[in-house]
Design an enzyme around this catalytic site. Structure first.
Site, PDB file in Angstrom:
ATOM      1  N   ASP A 250      -3.685   3.946  -5.273  1.00 43.55           N
ATOM      2  CA  ASP A 250      -3.635   2.718  -5.776  1.00 43.55           C
ATOM      3  C   ASP A 250      -5.262   2.477  -6.036  1.00 43.55           C
ATOM      4  OD1 ASP A 250      -3.399  -0.170  -5.866  1.00 43.55           O
ATOM      5  OD2 ASP A 250      -3.311  -0.419  -3.828  1.00 43.55           O
TER       6      ASP A 250
ATOM      7  N   ASP B  26      -6.549   2.412 -10.413  1.00 36.38           N
ATOM      8  CA  ASP B  26      -7.211   1.096 -11.080  1.00 36.38           C
ATOM      9  C   ASP B  26      -8.523   1.472 -11.621  1.00 36.38           C
ATOM     10  OD1 ASP B  26      -5.212  -0.380 -10.856  1.00 36.38           O
ATOM     11  OD2 ASP B  26      -6.293  -1.898  -9.443  1.00 36.38           O
TER      12      ASP B  26
ATOM     13  N   LYS C 113      -7.839  13.542   1.868  1.00 33.16           N
ATOM     14  CA  LYS C 113      -9.285  13.336   2.597  1.00 33.16           C
ATOM     15  C   LYS C 113      -8.998  14.366   3.753  1.00 33.16           C
ATOM     16  CE  LYS C 113     -13.046  11.255   3.579  1.00 33.16           C
ATOM     17  NZ  LYS C 113     -14.148  11.641   2.808  1.00 33.16           N
TER      18      LYS C 113
ATOM     19  N   ASP D 103     -13.102  10.540  -1.993  1.00 34.56           N
ATOM     20  CA  ASP D 103     -14.704  10.082  -2.344  1.00 34.56           C
ATOM     21  C   ASP D 103     -15.323  10.857  -3.583  1.00 34.56           C
ATOM     22  OD1 ASP D 103     -14.570  12.224  -0.609  1.00 34.56           O
ATOM     23  OD2 ASP D 103     -16.305  11.589   0.588  1.00 34.56           O
TER      24      ASP D 103
ATOM     25  N   TYR E 159       0.449   2.042   3.703  1.00 31.52           N
ATOM     26  CA  TYR E 159       1.355   0.767   3.255  1.00 31.52           C
ATOM     27  C   TYR E 159       2.620   0.259   4.032  1.00 31.52           C
ATOM     28  CZ  TYR E 159      -2.368   0.390  -0.457  1.00 31.52           C
ATOM     29  OH  TYR E 159      -3.456   0.502  -1.049  1.00 31.52           O
TER      30      TYR E 159
END
Ligand code: NAD
Length: 367
Positions: A253, A257, A196, A229, A145
């Site tokens: 993020d 959620d 990852k 994942d 970001y």
């Protein structure tokens, strides 16, 4: 013990002021018997900032925050300001500068679903017979970001966009320490670091740094690693296999959620964003807020669930004022009120419900 807690109160918009008012009453009732005085200053933020001062984070509000030891934040935004350019909209124009001004690098979100409320979760209740009790920690100021370059340009006759994911060892170590401290404060605390590392360079460095940091500083905390994942699948399959889950900005993020959804009502979800600096109590400066938004659909009716705001205030006591015992007392009073069947509409499942003020009064009674 005689202590004064100095904090900024930024209620924000729509249900923000409604839930903030009662959260302060609960905070007062919990701290007063311990000889603690609350010294807070209330200031406009978000839509209220735009309406009264011309911008979402007025300079005067920022000054109030700078002279405080923590920020208790409501929530901002709503239909009234939706036609403004994206950069001026309440959430973006208030929260991003606050994160920047106080280097709020660690977002701590409890994923707490009481046993009595399992029906609020979209998961099958037999997967979570005892509810859910996990914590998600998200790195908040680094990663894709913010990394540079971040641009769109024409290459070989067509538009091409790029974002850049960057992490430094020091950024990874400081969020690893927040995960470790969170685990140490929980019974049987264990940590799962999500990355990852099979694809991304930043994740390879993340995993190596986390392994070395825990080996050197917290060898007794059980540490595991999971690809993002798989973590997304495991959260939906069996959330309680996690205890403290921590990860970089973009993965966090998304996962935080997902965690909010499986934990049911937004009205119960608190959060903390911790800064790099120490406050006047030798604790991290932090911003504490409900995970949900301003709920314009129910604002002004006195029916919003104040628990998320109250639990955020409890987090403030724990992280920014070192008052973990009083924080636990508030959390237990919230749990007891819910156990006793006192519920606002969002968690009543069609049964009898109470309003914002009654819910808070029931929590005060049980402190
Ligand atoms: P929302 O979280 O405000 O509401 C989603 C649903 O959850 C609504 O049905 C609402 O009634 C319910 N809900 C949320 N909090 C509740 C509570 N305490 N008690 C009972 N029910 C509750 O999300 P939205 O409708 O997408 O957003 C509304 C506004 O809030 C938007 O302007 C958005 O930008 C803003 N927002 C602000 C923040 C923030 O300040 N950090 C976060 C998210 C959304």
């Amino acid at each position: 013990m005689s202590k004064t807690l100095k904090f900024a109160v930024l209620p924000g918009d729509y249900i923000g002021p409604e839930v903030m008012e009662v959260a302060l009453e609960v905070l007062k009732a919990a701290t007063e018997p311990h000889g603690i005085t609350l010294e807070y200053t209330t200031a406009d933020v978000g839509g209220a900032g735009i309406d009264n001062h011309g911008k979402a984070l007025p300079d005067s509000t920022l000054e109030v925050c700078k002279s405080a030891d923590a920020i208790l934040f409501g929530s901002v935004g709503g239909p009234k300001w939706e036609s403004l350019p994206p950069k001026e909209q309440p959430e973006r124009a208030a929260l991003l500068p606050l994160r920047k001004a106080f280097s709020l690098y660690a977002n701590v979100r409890p994923g707490l679903l009481f046993k009595e409320l399992v029906d609020a979760s979209p998961l099958k209740t037999e997967r979570i017979p005892e509810g859910i009790d996990i914590v998600c920690i998200r790195e908040l100021t680094g990663g894709i970001y913010f990394g540079q370059p971040k641009e769109t340009k024409e290459v070989d006759g067509e538009l091409q966009a790029c974002d850049t994911m960057v992490y430094k060892v020091s950024e990874i170590e400081r969020i690893a320490e927040v995960a470790a401290q969170t685990a140490l404060a929980r019974p049987n605390g264990k940590v799962c670091s999500v990355d990852k590392a099979n694809v991304l360079e930043t994740s390879v460095l993340w995993r190596k740094t986390v392994i070395e940091y825990f080996k050197k500083n917290h060898p007794d905390i059980p540490l595991s690693h999971m690809y993002v994942d798989n973590a997304a699948m495991q959260l939906a399959r069996d959330p309680n296999q996690f205890d403290v889950l921590f990860t970089e900005n973009m993965f966090g993020d998304i996962l935080s959620d997902e965690m909010a959804v499986i934990c049911g009502s937004l009205g119960m979800m608190s959060s903390a964003s911790l800064g790099t600096g120490k406050n006047g109590h030798g604790q991290p400066f932090g911003l504490y807020e409900p995970a949900g938004g301003t709920a314009p659909d129910i604002a002004g009716q006195g029916i919003a669930n104040p628990c998320a705001q109250i639990l955020s205030a409890a987090m403030m006591l724990r992280y920014s004022f070192g008052l973990g015992d009083i924080a636990t007392g508030i959390e237990q009073a919230v749990r007891k009120a819910v156990e006793d069947g006192i519920r606002t509409g969002d968690i009543a499942f069609g049964k009898e419900s109470v309003g914002t003020k009654e819910m808070a009064a029931a929590i005060v009674e049980r402190l």
